[in-house]
Design a protein around this motif. Sequence first.
Motif, short mmCIF file in Angstrom:
data_model
loop_
_atom_site.label_atom_id
_atom_site.label_comp_id
_atom_site.label_asym_id
_atom_site.label_seq_id
_atom_site.Cartn_x
_atom_site.Cartn_y
_atom_site.Cartn_z
N CYS A 118 34.01 42.58 30.96
CA CYS A 118 35.27 42.26 30.37
C CYS A 118 36.60 42.69 30.94
O CYS A 118 36.54 44.04 31.59
N TRP A 119 37.56 42.11 31.23
CA TRP A 119 38.92 42.38 31.99
C TRP A 119 39.89 42.48 31.01
O TRP A 119 41.15 42.72 31.39
N HIS A 120 39.47 42.50 29.58
CA HIS A 120 40.68 42.76 28.53
C HIS A 120 41.74 41.81 28.46
O HIS A 120 43.03 42.30 28.44
N CYS A 121 41.56 40.31 28.86
CA CYS A 121 42.68 39.36 28.78
C CYS A 121 43.16 39.36 27.43
O CYS A 121 44.37 38.93 27.49
N GLY A 122 42.13 39.52 26.60
CA GLY A 122 42.82 39.23 25.11
C GLY A 122 42.75 37.84 24.69
O GLY A 122 43.25 37.58 23.88
N ARG B 112 40.93 37.46 21.21
CA ARG B 112 41.73 37.63 20.02
C ARG B 112 43.06 36.82 19.95
O ARG B 112 43.32 36.54 18.80
N ILE C 118 40.68 44.88 20.35
CA ILE C 118 40.50 45.17 21.84
C ILE C 118 40.68 46.69 22.05
O ILE C 118 41.61 47.29 21.73
N VAL C 119 39.33 47.08 22.45
CA VAL C 119 39.38 48.63 22.68
C VAL C 119 38.99 49.16 24.20
O VAL C 119 38.07 48.44 24.52
N PHE C 120 39.92 49.79 24.73
CA PHE C 120 39.73 50.00 26.06
C PHE C 120 38.85 51.16 26.39
O PHE C 120 38.68 52.07 25.36
N LEU D 130 37.71 56.03 29.87
CA LEU D 130 37.93 56.26 30.97
C LEU D 130 39.13 55.64 31.93
O LEU D 130 39.90 56.07 32.60
N TRP D 131 39.49 54.42 31.08
CA TRP D 131 40.77 53.82 31.69
C TRP D 131 42.15 54.51 31.24
O TRP D 131 42.94 54.30 31.79
N THR D 132 41.84 55.08 30.16
CA THR D 132 43.13 55.41 29.54
C THR D 132 43.33 57.23 30.05
O THR D 132 44.11 57.85 29.26
#
Lengths: 559, 69
Positions: B42-46, B49, B59-61, B64-66
């Motif tokens: 997943c690239w979290h494009c949204g 949603r 959407i939950v990141f 590690l990314w945060t």
Amino acid sequence: MEHSSSKIRLVQADILVIGGGVSGLFAAIGAAGGGCRVAVAEKADARRSGDAGAGNDHFTTYLNAGEPWDTFDVFMEWYMRLADGMVNRKAAEANVALLPQTVKLLEEMGVPMRNQKTGTYIRTPTFGQKSSYTINFDGGSMKPLMVKRCEELGIEIVNRVQVAKLLRAGENFAGAVGFDVRSGEPVIFEAGQIVLATGDATRLWQNPSGNPFNTWNSPFNSGTAFRLAFESGAELAHMEFPVLTLTPKGFSAAGLNAILSMGGHLLNALGERYMEKYHPLAEGAPRWMIVDGTHNEIREGRGPCYFDCRHLPPQDMDRLKNHLLPVDKLTYNDFCRQKGVDIAADLVELQLSEMQMGGHTGKLFGIMVNERYETTCAGLFASGVAATPSYALSGACSTGLLAGREAAIRARNRSGIRGLPENAEAIASSVVAPLRRGKGLPWREVEDGIRQVMTDYVGVARTEAGLRTALRSLRRLEQMAEETAATDPHELLRCWETRDLLCTAKLVAYGALQRNESRFGVAHFRGDFPARNDQWRGAFILRSADGRIESRFVRADSF
Amino acid sequence: MPPRIDHELCTGCGLCDLRCPGDLIHLDESSGLPEVKYPEECWHCGVCRAECPTGAVEIVFPALWTMGS
């Protein structure tokens, strides 16, 4: 039109557009305007696929609205300067001429290019411009609106089909074969003219977050067009120049353009606006210089670096935070919230993104096209990020429109010449072979290998020895890719993406090996040739000679 | 683990499955409800949603990314 004389699904058209992103849809619209039957092959759903699937907020163009800089001529001069003169000027002129028309087309589709309250365009300068060529707009609904227009024009959009091979009938293109990414069934396209519009190749280098799908252009863009063009004998140029950008630390999200165009600054750990040292326009420098300057700050021990937008007046901050960033990346603000940073109140740590063969204004690499956006193979066109010259969203629109129109002209001139090669069904069936292979390597193992090689030897510091090692390793990976097995159609999709990436990786490494100089900062730094050498101001043009890469050099002034 | 789909709010309309650009969300044949089958891609494009008519997608990141500031 489809019929079922054979067991294999057949889609027939005059023109097949491969890729249903912005450029592919504009190509389809351009071709349909010429009265041709047009089909678009899209691996996902064209309403939401590609780099702009969730939206885009910047459109670069002149508008002839009265200012002395707001003309075709001055825009062309700026673009050629940004491209360092290393692109085909006639091709650039042909698509740049269409830019204002594409704005009109978008508005006719219902894309709100203007500020809804004032009825005017919001125009800002970015990246090496003194002129305000960038329209800020809310393009969140752009793709669904484009698909609606395609449907009105009778364009057949074939979603969830990945194209794997082009078909030839003698000298001519006859179509393509692919497969349905859910059923794994092969699909045959019959079409005499083909437009390649599959965009970037993004998953080629390791990602700072560790997840290769955390990319700033779509991770599902695997460079299919580069492989198909190369295998067809078409020429590609400038493949040694990947692109990087600055993204928030941890999330490779687009948005640099928005931040800088609204007046955001870049600070190092000492609190200095470091770009002032590198370019008279500071944060207004071309993107590659911003990347290079930032890389230098971090390397010399003045990192981490930050986006600083705290000084923006409230209305500009509102526009950036609530209208631009969440369109550039729908989840930008979710990320900031979950990370606990507020762009209005805090410095936001940035990172140098992963490298990628990605689309933005000023990128040079791509499939070589002439002023009709036809490749060096007759009947094969290319547009958008896949082609050179092209640039970002507006270039995706204008080059697509042009390629589609020209493909339609060719289709009309060649009416009656059609027909699939006899072995079309055998090729279609071979394309899904990884599904039938019981045992084999998983795609991910080969793909991780590509990224390891590209990062180790074809990354930000290159040498002849390293590039030769890369090419040897990629050849080994190529043999391994032949052995990949897919347990389901989703894995079959990734297997073919791995092959796209592998072919693109080879072209990048080969191009980098030819270029015995350094140019565009970290995009191509050769430790063994650390200086720019204008003997090499021009393009290394690559093509297949019986499957091996062959290269020739063309000086910028003789394009 | 991105994205998170609330099966209480979900009506099984299938739009997230249809529109996900990465072929990552599949309707489960037995339950008729969407599953994020390949969360690591997943690239979290949204898009899921944005397409969801009932607000069932969050959407939950990954943590590690945060990291960082």
